[in-house]
Design an enzyme around this catalytic site. Structure first.
Site, PDB file in Angstrom:
ATOM      1  N   ALA A 101      -0.106  -7.342  -0.313  1.00 14.73           N
ATOM      2  CA  ALA A 101      -0.104  -7.731   0.716  1.00 14.73           C
ATOM      3  C   ALA A 101      -1.442  -8.059   1.173  1.00 14.73           C
ATOM      4  O   ALA A 101      -1.276  -8.986   1.858  1.00 14.73           O
ATOM      5  CB  ALA A 101       1.153  -6.358   1.572  1.00 14.73           C
ATOM      6  N   ASN A 160      -2.724 -12.230   9.696  1.00 19.49           N
ATOM      7  CA  ASN A 160      -4.080 -11.446   8.933  1.00 19.49           C
ATOM      8  C   ASN A 160      -4.474 -12.052   7.646  1.00 19.49           C
ATOM      9  O   ASN A 160      -5.355 -11.394   7.283  1.00 19.49           O
ATOM     10  CB  ASN A 160      -4.759 -10.206   9.960  1.00 19.49           C
ATOM     11  CG  ASN A 160      -4.312  -9.563   9.221  1.00 19.49           C
ATOM     12  OD1 ASN A 160      -3.344  -9.284   8.481  1.00 19.49           O
ATOM     13  ND2 ASN A 160      -4.584  -7.639   9.494  1.00 19.49           N
ATOM     14  N   LYS A 161      -3.177 -11.965   7.296  1.00 21.46           N
ATOM     15  CA  LYS A 161      -3.060 -11.605   5.849  1.00 21.46           C
ATOM     16  C   LYS A 161      -4.000 -13.338   4.758  1.00 21.46           C
ATOM     17  O   LYS A 161      -3.442 -14.546   5.739  1.00 21.46           O
ATOM     18  CB  LYS A 161      -1.863 -11.795   5.020  1.00 21.46           C
ATOM     19  CG  LYS A 161      -1.565 -10.049   5.190  1.00 21.46           C
ATOM     20  CD  LYS A 161      -2.366  -8.490   4.642  1.00 21.46           C
ATOM     21  CE  LYS A 161      -1.825  -7.656   6.150  1.00 21.46           C
ATOM     22  NZ  LYS A 161      -0.371  -6.927   5.208  1.00 21.46           N
ATOM     23  N   ILE A 162      -3.907 -13.682   4.084  1.00 22.23           N
ATOM     24  CA  ILE A 162      -4.549 -14.838   3.395  1.00 22.23           C
ATOM     25  C   ILE A 162      -3.522 -15.980   3.331  1.00 22.23           C
ATOM     26  O   ILE A 162      -3.741 -16.984   3.411  1.00 22.23           O
ATOM     27  CB  ILE A 162      -4.744 -14.591   1.634  1.00 22.23           C
ATOM     28  CG1 ILE A 162      -5.700 -13.245   1.553  1.00 22.23           C
ATOM     29  CG2 ILE A 162      -5.285 -15.494   1.041  1.00 22.23           C
ATOM     30  CD1 ILE A 162      -6.592 -12.908   0.399  1.00 22.23           C
ATOM     31  N   TYR A 190       1.227 -11.611   7.558  1.00 23.13           N
ATOM     32  CA  TYR A 190       0.948 -11.037   8.903  1.00 23.13           C
ATOM     33  C   TYR A 190       0.083 -12.263   9.152  1.00 23.13           C
ATOM     34  O   TYR A 190      -0.662 -12.947   8.193  1.00 23.13           O
ATOM     35  CB  TYR A 190       0.659  -9.719   8.811  1.00 23.13           C
ATOM     36  CG  TYR A 190       0.505  -9.446   9.846  1.00 23.13           C
ATOM     37  CD1 TYR A 190       1.347  -9.101  11.473  1.00 23.13           C
ATOM     38  CD2 TYR A 190      -1.077  -9.173  10.578  1.00 23.13           C
ATOM     39  CE1 TYR A 190       0.980  -8.741  12.108  1.00 23.13           C
ATOM     40  CE2 TYR A 190      -1.517  -8.282  11.631  1.00 23.13           C
ATOM     41  CZ  TYR A 190      -0.161  -8.434  12.485  1.00 23.13           C
ATOM     42  OH  TYR A 190      -0.571  -7.913  13.728  1.00 23.13           O
TER      43      TYR A 190
END
Ligand SMILES: *Cc1c(COP(=O)(O)O)cnc(C)c1O
Length: 375
Positions: free
Chosen positions: A157, A183-185, A181
C-alpha cells in the site's frame, strides 16, 4: 504567512479531470466501465503480474487477499507490529489472529529472521508490509514460508513501483495488495488493488468482491461475499495517475535526494535508508531522531507545525493498541517500540519545491536544537 507545507497531496495534473468528466458524460459512474478494465490491465502490467482486481480501498484489498487464501477462524497470520492498522484488522475480519513481529533496526521493516520462531501449527501465512516505501527483504522470508508451507502476502500500500533485487513489488509473493488512498503514491481518492499471478486466487478475489455471485449464474451465490467494488470514476482517476507514474516516482526520488543532501550535516537525525538490494520509493521521507536529541519528537513536531510544516508521527506499534495488547502476552518488541516513538514523517508531496524542502530541513535542525541551552 506561507501556505502550510503538507505531508502529502494528490497531483491531479494529468488526464484525471478529462476522464472523470467522460464517466459523467457517458453515465458510466458505477462499478463497471472501460476505466476499470483499463486500470486493472495497466496496473497488472505495471507490477509485472498476470491479474489485478480493483476494489474500494486498500483495507478490503488485504481482506480479499486473505479470504482468497482461505484464512478463517482459529488461524494465525504473522504481521509486522509497525504498520498501519488495516494490515492487522483485515486478519481479524477473517476471524483469525494477527501475530505481531518486531522490526529490524535498519529499515524498520519486519525482522524476517524472527518469523520462524513465531510459527505454530495454526500459522497460515505472513503479511510483509513495505513500510514507508522500502521493500521487505523477501528472499529469506519466502524461503522460511516455503519450508513451512505458509503463504506470503505483500502489503504494498505504501510502495507502488518499489523494486526488490530488480523485481517489482507486487510480483514477489503469492498475492499483493495496494491502496490508492489520497495520500498514496498513486491515488483514486479511495481505492485498492489485489495483484497475483495465480488464476485461482484471482478468481476467488473476483468472487468475494462481487457479493460472491457465480459468474456463470446470475443471482446464484455459492458463498457469502462482499460488495468491495471500485467505481469507474475512481478507476478513471487511477488510470490518469498511472499514466504519469514514472514522473511521480522520479519526483519522490528527487525529493528524497534533496532531504538527504540538506540533512547530511545535521546531527541527531537519520532518514530511512535504501538497502543495496532495494529501490525505496520514499512514499514518506521518514526521519528518526537520535536518542541524544534533547527535544522530544512531539515537541519537534509542534515547533514544525508552528512554522507551517505538517508532519506525522510514525505508526504506534499494533501490539500497543487496546484491541491487540493482550495478543503479545508480555512478549516485548523493542525495536518497533523504540522507532515508533522517535520517528516522524516529513512533507513528501511530489508538488514540493526545492525551496520547501530546504525550509523544512532548516526548521527541523532548529527545532531539534531548541532545547540545547536548557540547564
Ligand atoms: C494505507 C494502507 C492500507 C489501507 O489502505 P486504505 O486504502 O486506506 O484502506 C493498508 N496497509 C498499509 C500498510 C497502508 O499504508
Amino acid at each position: 504567512m506561507r501556505k502550510k507545507i503538507p505531508v502529502a497531496e494528490p497531483a491531479l495534473c494529468g488526464n484525471e479531470k478529462q476522464y472523470v468528466l467522460d464517466c459523467l458524460d457517458t453515465t458510466w459512474i458505477s462499478s463497471a466501465g472501460k476505466y476499470l478494465s483499463r486500470f486493472e490491465e495497466e496496473f497488472a502490467s505495471f507490477c509485472n503480474a498476470k491479474h489485478a482486481m480493483s476494489c474500494c480501498n486498500g483495507t478490503v484489498a488485504v481482506h480479499l487477499a486473505l479470504l482468497a487464501l482461505g484464512v478463517g477462524p482459529g488461524d494465525e497470520v504473522i504481521v509486522p507490529t509497525l504498520t498501519f492498522v488495516a494490515t492487522a484488522n483485515a486478519v481479524t475480519y477473517c476471524g483469525a489472529r494477527p501475530i505481531f513481529i518486531d522490526s529490524e533496526p535498519e529499515t524498520w521493516n519486519m525482522d524476517v529472521n524472527q518469523v520462524e520462531a513465531l510459527i505454530t501449527p495454526r500459522t497460515k501465512g505472513v503479511i510483509a508490509v513495505h513500510l514507508y516505501g522500502h521493500p521487505v527483504d523477501m528472499d529469506p522470508l519466502l524461503a522460511t514460508a516455503r519450508k513451512h508451507g505458509l503463504f506470503v502476502v505483500e502489503d504494498a500500500a505504501e510502495a507502488h513501483g518499489g523494486l526488490y533485487k530488480n523485481r517489482r513489488v507486487g510480483s514477489l509473493a503469492d498475492i499483493a495488495v495496494f491502496s490508492f488512498y489520497g495520500n498514496k503514491i498513486v491515488t483514486c481518492g479511495e481505492g485498492g488493488m489485489v495483484v497475483t499471478d495465480d488464476p485461482e486466487l484471482a478468481r476467488k478475489v473476483r468472487l468475494f468482491k462481487g457479493q460472491g455471485m457465480d459468474p456463470a449464474r446470475r443471482y446464484w451465490f455459492p458463498t457469502i461475499g462482499y460488495n468491495y467494488r471500485m467505481t469507474n470514476i475512481e478507476a478513471a482517476i487511477g488510470l490518469a495517475q498511472l499514466e504519469k507514474v514514472d514522473w511521480l516516482l522520479a519526483r519522490k526520488r528527487e525529493i528524497a535526494e534533496q532531504y538527504a543532501q540538506c540533512l547530511r550535516d545535521v546531527s541527531g537525525v537519520s532518514l530511512q535508508p535504501e538497502k543495496e538490494w532495494a529501490r525505496n520509493v520514499y512514499w514518506m521521507n521518514s526521519a528518526l531522531l537520535d536518542p541524544s536529541v534533547r527535544s522530544s519528537r512531539d515537541e519537534v513536531m509542534r515547533r514544525l507545525d508552528e512554522a507551517g510544516i505538517e508532519t506525522r508521527p510514525f505508526f504506534y506499534p499494533m501490539h500497543t493498541l487496546p484491541m491487540y495488547r493482550e495478543s503479545v502476552a508480555g512478549r516485548v518488541l523493542p525495536v518497533a517500540g523504540d522507532v515508533a516513538m522517535r520517528g516522524m514523517n516529513l512533507p513528501s508531496s511530489v508538488l514540493l519545491t526545492a525551496g520547501d524542502v530546504e525550509y523544512v530541513c532548516d526548521n527541523l535542525a532548529r527545532a531539534m536544537r531548541a532545547d540545547d541551552d536548557r540547564p
